[in-house]
Design a protein around this motif. Structure first.
Motif, PDB file in Angstrom:
ATOM      1  N   ARG B   3     -57.855 -16.698   9.275  1.00 10.00           N
ATOM      2  CA  ARG B   3     -56.787 -16.765   8.280  1.00 10.00           C
ATOM      3  C   ARG B   3     -55.474 -17.148   8.940  1.00 10.00           C
ATOM      4  O   ARG B   3     -54.983 -16.474   9.818  1.00 10.00           O
ATOM      5  N   LYS B   4     -54.929 -18.282   8.482  1.00  4.00           N
ATOM      6  CA  LYS B   4     -53.681 -18.757   9.064  1.00  4.00           C
ATOM      7  C   LYS B   4     -52.544 -18.710   8.054  1.00  4.00           C
ATOM      8  O   LYS B   4     -51.452 -19.126   8.325  1.00  4.00           O
ATOM      9  N   GLU B   5     -52.858 -18.208   6.847  1.00  2.00           N
ATOM     10  CA  GLU B   5     -51.844 -18.260   5.800  1.00  2.00           C
ATOM     11  C   GLU B   5     -50.669 -17.339   6.123  1.00  2.00           C
ATOM     12  O   GLU B   5     -50.811 -16.346   6.835  1.00  2.00           O
ATOM     13  N   TRP B   6     -49.509 -17.690   5.580  1.00  2.00           N
ATOM     14  CA  TRP B   6     -48.330 -16.849   5.723  1.00  2.00           C
ATOM     15  C   TRP B   6     -48.557 -15.532   4.976  1.00  2.00           C
ATOM     16  O   TRP B   6     -49.305 -15.500   3.998  1.00  2.00           O
TER      17      TRP B   6
END
Lengths: 328, 95
Positions: B3-6
């Motif tokens: 997961r790279k989401e903000w």
């Protein structure tokens, strides 16, 4: 926004069998809430198939808003006046906003933004096939507002009362803004129609190309609609595809008259006995062809989304690195 | 998948002075400053607010929906807590 794809099956159609009651007590409470016209909220128990259906529908809806920025964004730099450019910018910004309200609603069901983004960019997820048609002239921008957003409004108003709270609330916001989209489109067309013969021809040409795709936005006929029965039971779908389509046709005929354009359907005529307009048969082969990836712009649209996402990667990473550095 | 989401922030808008902030949705943003900026762009394009709060979603503590009966049902039979419970003579009933 543009809900045509809402009951297009994605990977495996779930069929019409009712979901197994995973927990009979909770299931009974859930059914009672739905029957009473109540709302389901994010942390409430819900059947897995209800959750999956909503994730599919809300995310297809969100993807449609995001991809929907592309055909009109194509005309921002070529809008004929500063006024029209400001209006178009505001509209395209709204579409982005609608996508974000809806992604946020989908995330309350336990799916991550990363997963949603990935599903769109990889081509796994569907979005409304209306955006796979090209916008060839400035009149297309007006016609999209009038017909495409007009059809979307018809589709979306019942969703403001759907049984899932976060989706219903997002749709209330969307519908308020959508009315501006339709009216600005019609206003732009009125202005073109008061211009030269060439401008009037341009409007008629755009209407000819967008009319049938617009009425296909309501989805397959009720008898062919895979998910409609279950969605109606769950309070997700309140009015059937064919009823909504009829309502849209009935409302649009008068608008076309006032504008001075002809809707491209020789069979369109008032039926006194039904109290509705009759219209010609829809070419579903064309619809499914576009849904299944063979429209004029399917490849371009996904390529544009992927390019935007990849070009923005360094910004997302730099902003996160900056935040982490300052949090430390 | 990685997961790279903000991070997720919940957004609250005060529509005008004199009213409470009200929850309106959520946004992803790397930090508080950008969360406010994104919330402004997403939720107040038409003067819907005069003030914004953003709170990291992970910091919100919510009651358990399963605990609804023990939390909220006890108030159900305490109708004497409402003014309408008391029947007064007509001449003074607007009290």
């Amino acid at each position: 926004m543009y809900t045509q794809a809402l009951d297009i099956p994605q990977q495996q159609p779930e069929g019409n069998t009712p979901p197994a009651a995973e927990n009979p007590v909770y299931q009974a409470e859930f059914d009672a809430k739905i029957d009473a016209g109540g709302f389901i909220e994010p942390k409430d128990w819900m059947p897995e198939s209800y959750r999956k259906t909503l994730i599919r529908q809300i995310s297809q809806h969100a993807h449609s808003e995001i991809v929907g920025m592309l055909p009109e964004g194509n005309w921002i730099t070529r809008a004929p006046t500063l006024k029209r450019k400001a209006i178009l910018l505001a509209k395209v910004q709204d579409e982005g906003g609608h996508g974000l309200y809806l992604y946020a609603a989908a995330e309350t069901l336990g799916v991550s933004r990363d997963e949603l983004t990935e599903a769109l960019l990889s081509g796994k997820a569907k979005y409304s096939s209306i955006f796979n048609y090209p916008t060839l002239s400035w009149a297309d921008v007006g016609v999209i507002g009038w017909l495409v957003d007009g059809a979307a409004i018809m589709n979306q108003i019942p969703l403001c009362k759907c049984s899932y709270g976060p989706y219903a609330r997002a749709m209330v916001r969307v519908c308020k803004e959508e009315s501006f989209h339709q009216r600005q489109g019609y206003d732009a067309l009125l202005q073109l129609m008061s211009g030269t013969q060439e401008q009037r021809d341009m409007v008629q040409d755009a209407v000819n190309r967008w009319w049938w795709p617009s009425i296909m936005m309501f989805g397959p006929h009720d008898k062919d609609s895979v998910h409609s029965g279950q969605s109606a039971r769950w309070g997700i779908k309140r009015i059937s595809n064919d009823d909504l389509r009829q309502k849209f046709v009935d409302a649009t005929v008068k608008q076309a008259e006032v504008l001075g354009v002809t809707l491209p359907d020789p069979e369109l005529k008032w039926n006194e006995a039904r109290g509705h307009y009759d219209f010609g048969a829809i070419e579903w082969d064309d619809f499914w062809n576009v849904v299944n990836g063979h429209g004029d712009c399917n490849v371009d649209r996904l390529a544009a989304r992927n390019k935007a996402w990849n070009d923005g990667a360094w910004v997302r990473e730099a902003a996160m690195a900056h935040a982490e550095k300052h949090a430390a | 998948m990685e997961r790279k989401e903000w991070p997720l922030w919940e957004v609250f808008v005060r529509s005008r002075n004199g009213l409470d902030h009200k929850h309106c949705g959520s946004v992803h943003a790397p930090d508080a400053k950008l969360a406010l900026q994104v919330a402004r762009d997403v939720y107040t394009r038409r003067q819907e607010g005069v003030s914004l709060w953003v709170v990291k979603a992970e910091h919100i503590v919510a009651s358990d929906p399963d605990a609804k009966p023990e939390l909220f049902d006890p108030a159900e039979d305490k109708i004497y807590r409402h003014p309408t419970f008391y029947k007064l003579p007509d001449e003074v009933n607007h009290m």
